[in-house]
Design a protein around this motif. Structure first.
Motif, PDB file in Angstrom:
ATOM      1  N   ILE B 291      60.680  64.580 -38.977  1.00  0.00           N
ATOM      2  CA  ILE B 291      59.841  63.847 -39.941  1.00  0.00           C
ATOM      3  C   ILE B 291      60.486  63.890 -41.330  1.00  0.00           C
ATOM      4  O   ILE B 291      60.649  62.860 -42.003  1.00  0.00           O
ATOM      5  N   THR B 292      60.888  65.076 -41.755  1.00  0.00           N
ATOM      6  CA  THR B 292      61.513  65.218 -43.075  1.00  0.00           C
ATOM      7  C   THR B 292      62.757  64.341 -43.176  1.00  0.00           C
ATOM      8  O   THR B 292      63.009  63.670 -44.175  1.00  0.00           O
ATOM      9  N   TRP B 293      63.515  64.355 -42.091  1.00  0.00           N
ATOM     10  CA  TRP B 293      64.755  63.602 -42.054  1.00  0.00           C
ATOM     11  C   TRP B 293      64.491  62.098 -42.134  1.00  0.00           C
ATOM     12  O   TRP B 293      65.087  61.379 -42.931  1.00  0.00           O
ATOM     13  N   ALA B 294      63.510  61.629 -41.327  1.00  0.00           N
ATOM     14  CA  ALA B 294      63.182  60.197 -41.318  1.00  0.00           C
ATOM     15  C   ALA B 294      62.635  59.775 -42.673  1.00  0.00           C
ATOM     16  O   ALA B 294      62.936  58.687 -43.181  1.00  0.00           O
ATOM     17  N   GLN B 295      61.847  60.656 -43.268  1.00  0.00           N
ATOM     18  CA  GLN B 295      61.269  60.337 -44.573  1.00  0.00           C
ATOM     19  C   GLN B 295      62.377  60.184 -45.610  1.00  0.00           C
ATOM     20  O   GLN B 295      62.338  59.294 -46.463  1.00  0.00           O
ATOM     21  N   GLY B 296      63.383  61.053 -45.509  1.00  0.00           N
ATOM     22  CA  GLY B 296      64.524  60.983 -46.422  1.00  0.00           C
ATOM     23  C   GLY B 296      65.200  59.621 -46.365  1.00  0.00           C
ATOM     24  O   GLY B 296      65.705  59.116 -47.378  1.00  0.00           O
ATOM     25  N   TRP B 297      65.221  59.020 -45.213  1.00  0.00           N
ATOM     26  CA  TRP B 297      65.838  57.703 -45.042  1.00  0.00           C
ATOM     27  C   TRP B 297      64.847  56.572 -45.247  1.00  0.00           C
ATOM     28  O   TRP B 297      65.189  55.414 -45.018  1.00  0.00           O
ATOM     29  N   GLY B 298      63.629  56.894 -45.619  1.00  0.00           N
ATOM     30  CA  GLY B 298      62.624  55.843 -45.813  1.00  0.00           C
ATOM     31  C   GLY B 298      62.183  55.195 -44.524  1.00  0.00           C
ATOM     32  O   GLY B 298      61.633  54.097 -44.516  1.00  0.00           O
ATOM     33  N   GLU B 299      62.401  55.894 -43.402  1.00  0.00           N
ATOM     34  CA  GLU B 299      62.024  55.332 -42.097  1.00  0.00           C
ATOM     35  C   GLU B 299      60.591  55.740 -41.771  1.00  0.00           C
ATOM     36  O   GLU B 299      60.357  56.615 -40.943  1.00  0.00           O
ATOM     37  N   TYR B 300      59.616  55.071 -42.396  1.00  0.00           N
ATOM     38  CA  TYR B 300      58.237  55.517 -42.211  1.00  0.00           C
ATOM     39  C   TYR B 300      57.712  55.256 -40.811  1.00  0.00           C
ATOM     40  O   TYR B 300      56.819  55.952 -40.335  1.00  0.00           O
ATOM     41  N   GLY B 301      58.283  54.249 -40.158  1.00  0.00           N
ATOM     42  CA  GLY B 301      57.890  54.002 -38.771  1.00  0.00           C
ATOM     43  C   GLY B 301      58.110  55.240 -37.925  1.00  0.00           C
ATOM     44  O   GLY B 301      57.255  55.650 -37.134  1.00  0.00           O
ATOM     45  N   ARG B 302      59.270  55.885 -38.151  1.00  0.00           N
ATOM     46  CA  ARG B 302      59.565  57.091 -37.371  1.00  0.00           C
ATOM     47  C   ARG B 302      58.677  58.253 -37.791  1.00  0.00           C
ATOM     48  O   ARG B 302      58.297  59.080 -36.962  1.00  0.00           O
ATOM     49  N   VAL B 303      58.382  58.302 -39.080  1.00  0.00           N
ATOM     50  CA  VAL B 303      57.478  59.366 -39.539  1.00  0.00           C
ATOM     51  C   VAL B 303      56.155  59.270 -38.796  1.00  0.00           C
ATOM     52  O   VAL B 303      55.663  60.242 -38.223  1.00  0.00           O
ATOM     53  N   TYR B 304      55.602  58.038 -38.759  1.00  0.00           N
ATOM     54  CA  TYR B 304      54.290  57.885 -38.125  1.00  0.00           C
ATOM     55  C   TYR B 304      54.343  58.174 -36.635  1.00  0.00           C
ATOM     56  O   TYR B 304      53.443  58.810 -36.087  1.00  0.00           O
ATOM     57  N   SER B 305      55.384  57.678 -35.970  1.00  0.00           N
ATOM     58  CA  SER B 305      55.412  57.915 -34.527  1.00  0.00           C
ATOM     59  C   SER B 305      55.549  59.402 -34.236  1.00  0.00           C
ATOM     60  O   SER B 305      54.944  59.918 -33.292  1.00  0.00           O
ATOM     61  N   THR B 306      56.304  60.112 -35.074  1.00  0.00           N
ATOM     62  CA  THR B 306      56.450  61.546 -34.846  1.00  0.00           C
ATOM     63  C   THR B 306      55.143  62.282 -35.125  1.00  0.00           C
ATOM     64  O   THR B 306      54.763  63.189 -34.385  1.00  0.00           O
ATOM     65  N   VAL B 307      54.472  61.847 -36.197  1.00  0.00           N
ATOM     66  CA  VAL B 307      53.154  62.440 -36.457  1.00  0.00           C
ATOM     67  C   VAL B 307      52.237  62.206 -35.261  1.00  0.00           C
ATOM     68  O   VAL B 307      51.480  63.098 -34.850  1.00  0.00           O
ATOM     69  N   GLY B 308      52.358  61.000 -34.673  1.00  0.00           N
ATOM     70  CA  GLY B 308      51.560  60.702 -33.480  1.00  0.00           C
ATOM     71  C   GLY B 308      51.843  61.690 -32.359  1.00  0.00           C
ATOM     72  O   GLY B 308      50.923  62.186 -31.708  1.00  0.00           O
ATOM     73  N   VAL B 309      53.143  61.989 -32.168  1.00  0.00           N
ATOM     74  CA  VAL B 309      53.499  62.952 -31.122  1.00  0.00           C
ATOM     75  C   VAL B 309      52.882  64.317 -31.425  1.00  0.00           C
ATOM     76  O   VAL B 309      52.342  64.991 -30.547  1.00  0.00           O
ATOM     77  N   PHE B 310      52.937  64.711 -32.691  1.00  0.00           N
ATOM     78  CA  PHE B 310      52.328  65.968 -33.116  1.00  0.00           C
ATOM     79  C   PHE B 310      50.852  66.012 -32.734  1.00  0.00           C
ATOM     80  O   PHE B 310      50.355  66.977 -32.171  1.00  0.00           O
ATOM     81  N   ILE B 311      50.184  64.901 -33.066  1.00  0.00           N
ATOM     82  CA  ILE B 311      48.748  64.867 -32.798  1.00  0.00           C
ATOM     83  C   ILE B 311      48.487  65.041 -31.309  1.00  0.00           C
ATOM     84  O   ILE B 311      47.592  65.784 -30.900  1.00  0.00           O
ATOM     85  N   ILE B 312      49.328  64.387 -30.511  1.00  0.00           N
ATOM     86  CA  ILE B 312      49.129  64.502 -29.059  1.00  0.00           C
ATOM     87  C   ILE B 312      49.312  65.950 -28.611  1.00  0.00           C
ATOM     88  O   ILE B 312      48.527  66.487 -27.824  1.00  0.00           O
ATOM     89  N   ILE B 313      50.349  66.623 -29.136  1.00  0.00           N
ATOM     90  CA  ILE B 313      50.572  68.023 -28.757  1.00  0.00           C
ATOM     91  C   ILE B 313      49.374  68.885 -29.145  1.00  0.00           C
ATOM     92  O   ILE B 313      48.848  69.656 -28.344  1.00  0.00           O
TER      93      ILE B 313
END
Ligand SMILES: Nc1ncnc2c1ncn2[C@@H]1O[C@H](COP(=O)(O)OP(=O)(O)OP(=O)(O)O)[C@@H](O)[C@H]1O
Ligand SMILES: [Mg+2]
Lengths: 269, 338
Positions: B291-313
């Motif tokens: 998430i930190t890495w994707a955010q650094g690149w401004g890739e918010y799509g990846r941030v959200y999908s990863t947060v989604g995975v977190f929520i599922i876990i």
């Protein structure tokens, strides 16, 4: 015929003083002496707070007296032992165990459960708990809980059974039914029973003699022999005479508590 | 306000079905999410995109399509099995709204451009993380799970031991309670710089953080519950012939099970933030790091999908714990439902 039992309990000048956190002392039992032998059922009645439970706890080995001696089968009482069973005022069942497991608890704790599965089932049937083996305590009625608590103690074949108002929380009919089970168990196994109760009728129905205690500091102030034959009739004249005996002895010493008690369970004369 | 007749009942969208076969009314309700998916899919395919995407946009329609298939399979089974049907009827309204909201987001982003890039990417962009970065995401997921579960296991086992010791022995309680009181309440993130400095690897530091997050509430709840074991039950066990060891294992411990679960729920929630802190502040792997890495690149799509995975876990772990607890504590009435 009651089974013969060679057990004996001897209390001599037993004294118990409680000290509170401020150091002030409360004399609860004052030189209580009592001797019970064989298969006697002894009732203990007295006003609330006079030390009846305290006395039973001392005999059970859960507490230590400051003065006097307590001998069971001739040896001083030093701690709890399964041969001196105690049934509490509240059933105190283990919530996480089924009725069956509660009743088997003592056998398991003593590592003698193996091969005794039938004995557990037998006691479940005897105490009228059939069909509730797999129930948890929250799923059974107060009467059932009392039966389970009694079975849990009886199954250990104790030589001395201490009953601390085991039926006080029950309605009259359930109480009478369980009183029958207690008598049956006593005939079957024979043991010394000490029964603390607030219900004079219960004491006279079950006991061979009834000890009367004074308000705190608790002393034994009288004893009434109940020599009526079993099965006893609760409305029979001789029974009612005994009731009046006990009642008169108690009302001489007692404060409001007893009157309250008698309002709750009026004499059926 | 709930009407009195509803008190004590689990909330349900429809009453519990009693018959074996689904009624027509139930089928209609079961079809609600299907309608939602079809509306979303239809609008997504029919409306033109405002800006041409740099990649083949397919993740969103693919996801909707897969959801549709899975749902239909479940629905067929639900028509014959009342229990499954009850669950699905409960979810049908929620799922309908979920798909409609998803499509609203799609329209707001990809179809009209009303919502601002890059902070609010289209659902297609967010979901495309799963199709285009499967390997990285999978690796991060495994790393996180490994760190989290190992840490939780260490924390639970040490919490169990120290809770038992502190609850049972005054001496242990005397020496351990200052430790518990001082280091216990410190939040995980505050530990990270210290842990990184003292631990051989950042991975070990992360483990320490997560284990600590579980250990503290576990120990606290277990030790206090053992100390407060109902005195009557202890005495009842003693007169029945139980030894000290038997008392501890067969009276104090089982009567503390509810407290253990409370501690574990607290520990589990703490451990999630500890995991995030560990992965964002030191550990060079896992979803938090991703998430930190994707955010650094401004890739918010990846941030959200990863947060989604977190929520599922997190959701799965909490649900699992609830299920275990419901089974273990079946002797208790009136449990909190999840
Ligand atoms: N652990 C204790 N510490 C201090 N005081 C105690 C303790 N246990 C009992 N007492 C006191 O001893 C007295 C007698 O208590 P006990 O429970 O034996 O009475 P009881 O005769 O059984 O009364 P009841 O009929 O109401 O059950 C009470 O005044 C009580 O406050
Ligand atoms: Mg009492």
């Amino acid at each position: 015929m009651v089974n013969a039992s060679k057990h004996s309990l001897l209390a001599q000048d037993v004294t118990r003083i409680f000290t509170n956190q401020f150091g002030s002392e409360l004399l609860v039992l004052d030189k209580v002496s009592l001797s019970v032998k064989g298969s006697e059922i002894v009732g203990i009645v007295g006003p609330s707070g006079c030390g009846k439970s305290t006395f039973l706890r001392l005999v059970a080995g859960l507490d230590k007296q400051q003065g006097g001696t307590l001998l069971y089968d001739g040896a001083p009482v030093t701690g709890p032992h399964y041969d001196r069973g105690l049934v509490f005022q509240s059933a105190a069942l283990f919530d996480w165990l089924t009725v069956y497991e509660n009743i088997a608890f003592g056998l398991k704790a003593r590592k003698v459960f193996k091969g005794q599965e039938n004995k557990v089932s037998e006691y479940i049937e005897m105490m009228g708990l059939g069909g509730f083996e797999k129930s948890y305590p929250y799923q059974i009625s107060g009467g059932m809980a009392s039966r389970a608590a009694l079975a849990r103690t009886f199954i250990q074949d104790p030589g001395l059974v201490l009953l601390d108002e085991p039926l006080s929380a029950l309605d009259a009919f359930t109480r009478m039914a369980i009183q029958e089970e207690i008598i049956r168990m006593h005939r079957l196994k024979g043991a010394i029973y000490l029964l603390v109760t607030h219900d004079i009728e219960e004491a006279i129905y079950l006991c061979d003699r009834v000890i009367i205690m004074s308000p705190r500091p608790g002393r034994i102030i009288g004893e009434i022999i109940i020599d009526l034959p079993h099965p006893r009739d609760r409305v029979d004249d001789a029974f009612i005479v005994k009731r009046r005996d006990v009642f008169d002895r108690l009302s001489g010493v007692v404060t409001e508590e007893l009157t309250m008690e008698e309002v709750q369970y009026p004499m059926r004369v | 306000m709930m009407p009195a007749s509803q008190l004590g009942k689990q909330t349900r969208f429809l009453p519990m079905p009693s018959r074996r076969m689904a009624t027509l009314r139930e089928v209609v309700f079961l079809l609600l999410p299907v309608a939602g998916i079809l509306i979303a899919l239809g609008l997504h395919l029919a409306l033109p995109d405002v800006y041409p995407p740099q990649y083949e946009p397919s993740a969103y329609s693919l996801t909707l399509f897969v959801c549709l298939l899975i749902y239909l399979v479940f629905m067929i089974f639900a028509c014959f099995f009342p229990k499954l049907r009850a669950v699905m009827l409960h979810l049908s309204g929620l799922l309908l709204v979920l798909f409609l909201l998803l499509e609203a987001l799609d329209i707001g982003t990809l179809k009209t451009g009303i919502l601002r890039l890059p902070f609010i990417p289209s659902p297609d962009k967010t979901l495309s993380t799963f199709t285009t970065h499967t390997a990285e995401l999978g690796k991060s997921l495994l790393a996180s799970l490994q760190l989290l579960l190992t840490g939780l296991a260490i924390g639970s086992v040490t919490g169990f031991i120290s809770g038992l010791l502190m609850g049972w022995s005054r001496l242990c309680s005397y020496w351990l309670s200052p430790v518990l009181k001082i280091i216990g309440p410190v939040p995980g993130a505050a530990w990270m710089p210290i842990a990184v400095a003292f631990m051989p690897t950042s991975h070990a530091a992360g483990l320490f953080l997560i284990a600590l997050a579980m250990w503290f509430p576990f120990t606290l709840m277990l030790s206090s519950s053992i100390r407060d074991t109902d005195k009557r039950l202890i005495e009842a066990a003693r007169v029945l012939g139980a030894s000290d060891a038997y008392l501890l294992l067969h009276v104090a411990l089982p009567s503390s099970l509810p407290a253990i679960f409370t501690g574990m729920f607290m520990g589990l929630s703490n451990s999630f933030s500890a995991l995030m802190a560990a992965e964002m502040l030191g550990v060079k792997a896992g979803l938090g790091w991703y998430i930190t890495w994707a955010q650094g690149w401004g890739e918010y799509g990846r941030v959200y999908s990863t947060v989604g995975v977190f929520i599922i876990i997190f959701f799965t772990l909490i649900t699992l714990l609830f299920k275990v607890r419901d089974h273990v504590l079946k002797w208790q009435k009136g449990l909190i439902r999840w």
